[in-house]
Design an enzyme around this catalytic site. Structure first.
Site, PDB file in Angstrom:
ATOM      1  N   CYS A   1     -10.812   3.802  -0.050  1.00  0.00           N
ATOM      2  CA  CYS A   1      -9.380   3.904   0.241  1.00  0.00           C
ATOM      3  C   CYS A   1      -9.102   2.974   1.415  1.00  0.00           C
ATOM      4  CB  CYS A   1      -9.038   5.351   0.602  1.00  0.00           C
ATOM      5  SG  CYS A   1      -7.362   5.575   1.235  1.00  0.00           S
TER       6      CYS A   1
ATOM      7  N   TYR B   1      -0.410   8.607  -2.335  1.00  0.00           N
ATOM      8  CA  TYR B   1      -0.362   8.381  -3.783  1.00  0.00           C
ATOM      9  C   TYR B   1      -1.455   9.193  -4.485  1.00  0.00           C
ATOM     10  CZ  TYR B   1       2.619   4.085  -3.575  1.00  0.00           C
ATOM     11  OH  TYR B   1       3.632   3.163  -3.408  1.00  0.00           O
ATOM     12  N   GLY B   2      -2.535   9.469  -3.742  1.00  0.00           N
ATOM     13  CA  GLY B   2      -3.744  10.068  -4.324  1.00  0.00           C
ATOM     14  C   GLY B   2      -3.523  11.247  -5.262  1.00  0.00           C
TER      15      GLY B   2
ATOM     16  N   HIS C   1      -7.067   3.062   3.723  1.00  0.00           N
ATOM     17  CA  HIS C   1      -6.800   3.714   5.012  1.00  0.00           C
ATOM     18  C   HIS C   1      -8.108   3.977   5.782  1.00  0.00           C
ATOM     19  CE1 HIS C   1      -2.831   4.622   3.332  1.00  0.00           C
ATOM     20  NE2 HIS C   1      -2.465   5.183   4.464  1.00  0.00           N
TER      21      HIS C   1
ATOM     22  N   CYS D   1      -4.412  -1.055  -2.172  1.00  0.00           N
ATOM     23  CA  CYS D   1      -4.546   0.397  -2.315  1.00  0.00           C
ATOM     24  C   CYS D   1      -5.445   0.666  -3.522  1.00  0.00           C
ATOM     25  CB  CYS D   1      -3.148   0.982  -2.530  1.00  0.00           C
ATOM     26  SG  CYS D   1      -3.123   2.743  -2.901  1.00  0.00           S
ATOM     27  N   ASN D   2      -6.545   1.345  -3.281  1.00  0.00           N
ATOM     28  CA  ASN D   2      -7.480   1.646  -4.380  1.00  0.00           C
ATOM     29  C   ASN D   2      -6.815   2.515  -5.441  1.00  0.00           C
ATOM     30  OD1 ASN D   2     -10.606   1.054  -3.348  1.00  0.00           O
ATOM     31  ND2 ASN D   2      -9.139   1.346  -1.712  1.00  0.00           N
ATOM     32  N   THR D   3      -6.019   3.481  -4.999  1.00  0.00           N
ATOM     33  CA  THR D   3      -5.384   4.420  -5.918  1.00  0.00           C
ATOM     34  C   THR D   3      -4.399   3.679  -6.832  1.00  0.00           C
ATOM     35  OG1 THR D   3      -5.494   5.989  -4.100  1.00  0.00           O
ATOM     36  CG2 THR D   3      -4.212   6.646  -6.015  1.00  0.00           C
TER      37      THR D   3
ATOM     38  N   ASP E   1       0.870  -1.180   0.000  1.00  0.00           N
ATOM     39  CA  ASP E   1       0.000   0.000   0.000  1.00  0.00           C
ATOM     40  C   ASP E   1       0.908   1.231   0.000  1.00  0.00           C
ATOM     41  OD1 ASP E   1      -2.264   1.704   0.254  1.00  0.00           O
ATOM     42  OD2 ASP E   1      -2.038   1.740   2.429  1.00  0.00           O
ATOM     43  N   SER E   2       0.307   2.379  -0.266  1.00  0.00           N
ATOM     44  CA  SER E   2       1.065   3.627  -0.181  1.00  0.00           C
ATOM     45  C   SER E   2       1.499   3.902   1.250  1.00  0.00           C
ATOM     46  CB  SER E   2       0.188   4.781  -0.658  1.00  0.00           C
ATOM     47  OG  SER E   2      -0.937   4.900   0.194  1.00  0.00           O
TER      48      SER E   2
HETATM   49  N1  DGL Z   1      -4.587   3.355   0.837  1.00  0.00           N
HETATM   50  C1  DGL Z   1      -4.579   4.124  -0.371  1.00  0.00           C
HETATM   51  C2  DGL Z   1      -5.845   3.855  -1.181  1.00  0.00           C
HETATM   52  O1  DGL Z   1      -6.499   2.862  -0.944  1.00  0.00           O
HETATM   53  C3  DGL Z   1      -4.308   5.532  -0.036  1.00  0.00           C
HETATM   54  C4  DGL Z   1      -3.944   6.340  -1.218  1.00  0.00           C
HETATM   55  C5  DGL Z   1      -3.014   7.467  -0.975  1.00  0.00           C
HETATM   56  O2  DGL Z   1      -1.894   7.212  -0.556  1.00  0.00           O
HETATM   57  O3  DGL Z   1      -3.396   8.616  -1.271  1.00  0.00           O
HETATM   58  O4  DGL Z   1      -6.199   4.572  -2.069  1.00  0.00           O
END
Ligand code: DGL
Length: 259
Positions: A183, A42-43, A185, A73-75, A10-11
């Site tokens: 997300c 990452y967003g 998080h 991580c969705n992003t 994940d990010s």
């Molecule tokens: N956990 C990441 C997600 O699911 C966070 C993305 C980020 O780092 O902005 O999108």
């Protein structure tokens, strides 16, 4: 092969919400978790930058012998999973906002989605949303700032409560009955979300579905660890180990790694 670990990245620390579901459903499996906290969030990054970060994380997990990789991580999923699947031989499991069940079950015909800018602006999200939620009012909200607060250990802070109150207000006004957490998080925000949202609003995330899909793909590829010996659980972060420690409840050791 089957005793090799499942890799998860994940990010940052948020993907541990997915790791918990995977570990619960697949307790025999060894896992290696990478928190790329130094590069979080990452967003707001562009697609190319996100793909490059995913390549770096994937190659480290492959070096460590992972048999399957979960992009927790969705992003990262919505921007890079096609590239990863086209480039590497191991199976990849991704996570996407659970817009479909929310759109199918809403009674008020209005659902909210809280996700990063990178997810909301991705072609994959537009496609899924267009396919399943075209007859539903979807209130999209970029959760700008939420990941930063979580990564800096300010999960249950006044700043977080204030941010969420602002982000959720238009959704409450639009009478949503489902809030989709887009997300990995965000499941950690649950106590605050429950406090702010009206009681009837159901909150859904994709963590359990990702764990089920991981199990399904391991079985399909005959990759399950059938040995009952204790699995090896490893967590690596290139950020602060304390934040990860807190979310894991100090049950596992976290190693700092420069990656
Ligand atoms: N956990 C990441 C997600 O699911 C966070 C993305 C980020 O780092 O902005 O999108």
């Amino acid at each position: 092969m089957n005793k090799q670990p499942v890799g998860i990245f994940d990010s940052g620390v948020g993907g541990t919400s997915i790791w918990k579901e995977i570990h619960r459903l697949l307790p025999n499996e060894s896992t290696i978790y990478l928190a790329d906290s130094i590069n979080a969030p990452y967003g707001p990054k562009g697609k190319e930058a996100i793909i490059n970060l995913c390549i770096k994380n994937t190659e480290l997990l492959l070096e460590k012998g992972c048999k399957l990789i979960v992009v927790a991580c969705n992003t990262a999923t919505t921007n890079a999973i096609d590239y990863l699947r086209d480039t590497y031989k191991v199976p990849f499991i991704g996570i996407e906002p659970a817009i479909k069940p929310a759109a199918l079950q809403t009674k008020t015909n209005a659902v909210g989605i809280l996700a990063t800018q990178g997810t909301l602006s991705s072609a994959l999200f537009s496609k899924t949303s267009g396919k399943f939620a075209s007859n539903v009012t979807v209130i999209e909200q970029d959760g700008d700032g939420i990941v930063d607060l979580i990564e800096s250990g300010k999960l249950y802070s006044e700043a977080m409560k204030a941010l969420l109150t602002v982000y959720l207000e238009p959704m409450i006004k639009a009478h949503i009955d489902y809030l989709v957490l887009g997300c990995s998080h965000y499941p950690y925000l649950m106590p605050l979300l429950v406090e702010i949202l009206p009681k009837h609003v159901k909150i859904i995330d994709s963590g359990e579905a990702v764990a089920r899909q991981t199990k399904h793909i391991l079985e399909n590829h005959m990759l399950c660890n059938t040995q009952t010996s204790k699995p090896k659980i490893e967590f690596y972060t290139n950020g602060s180990p304390e934040v990860l420690d807190q979310l894991l409840g100090n049950d596992y050791s976290v190693t700092y790694l420069d990656f």
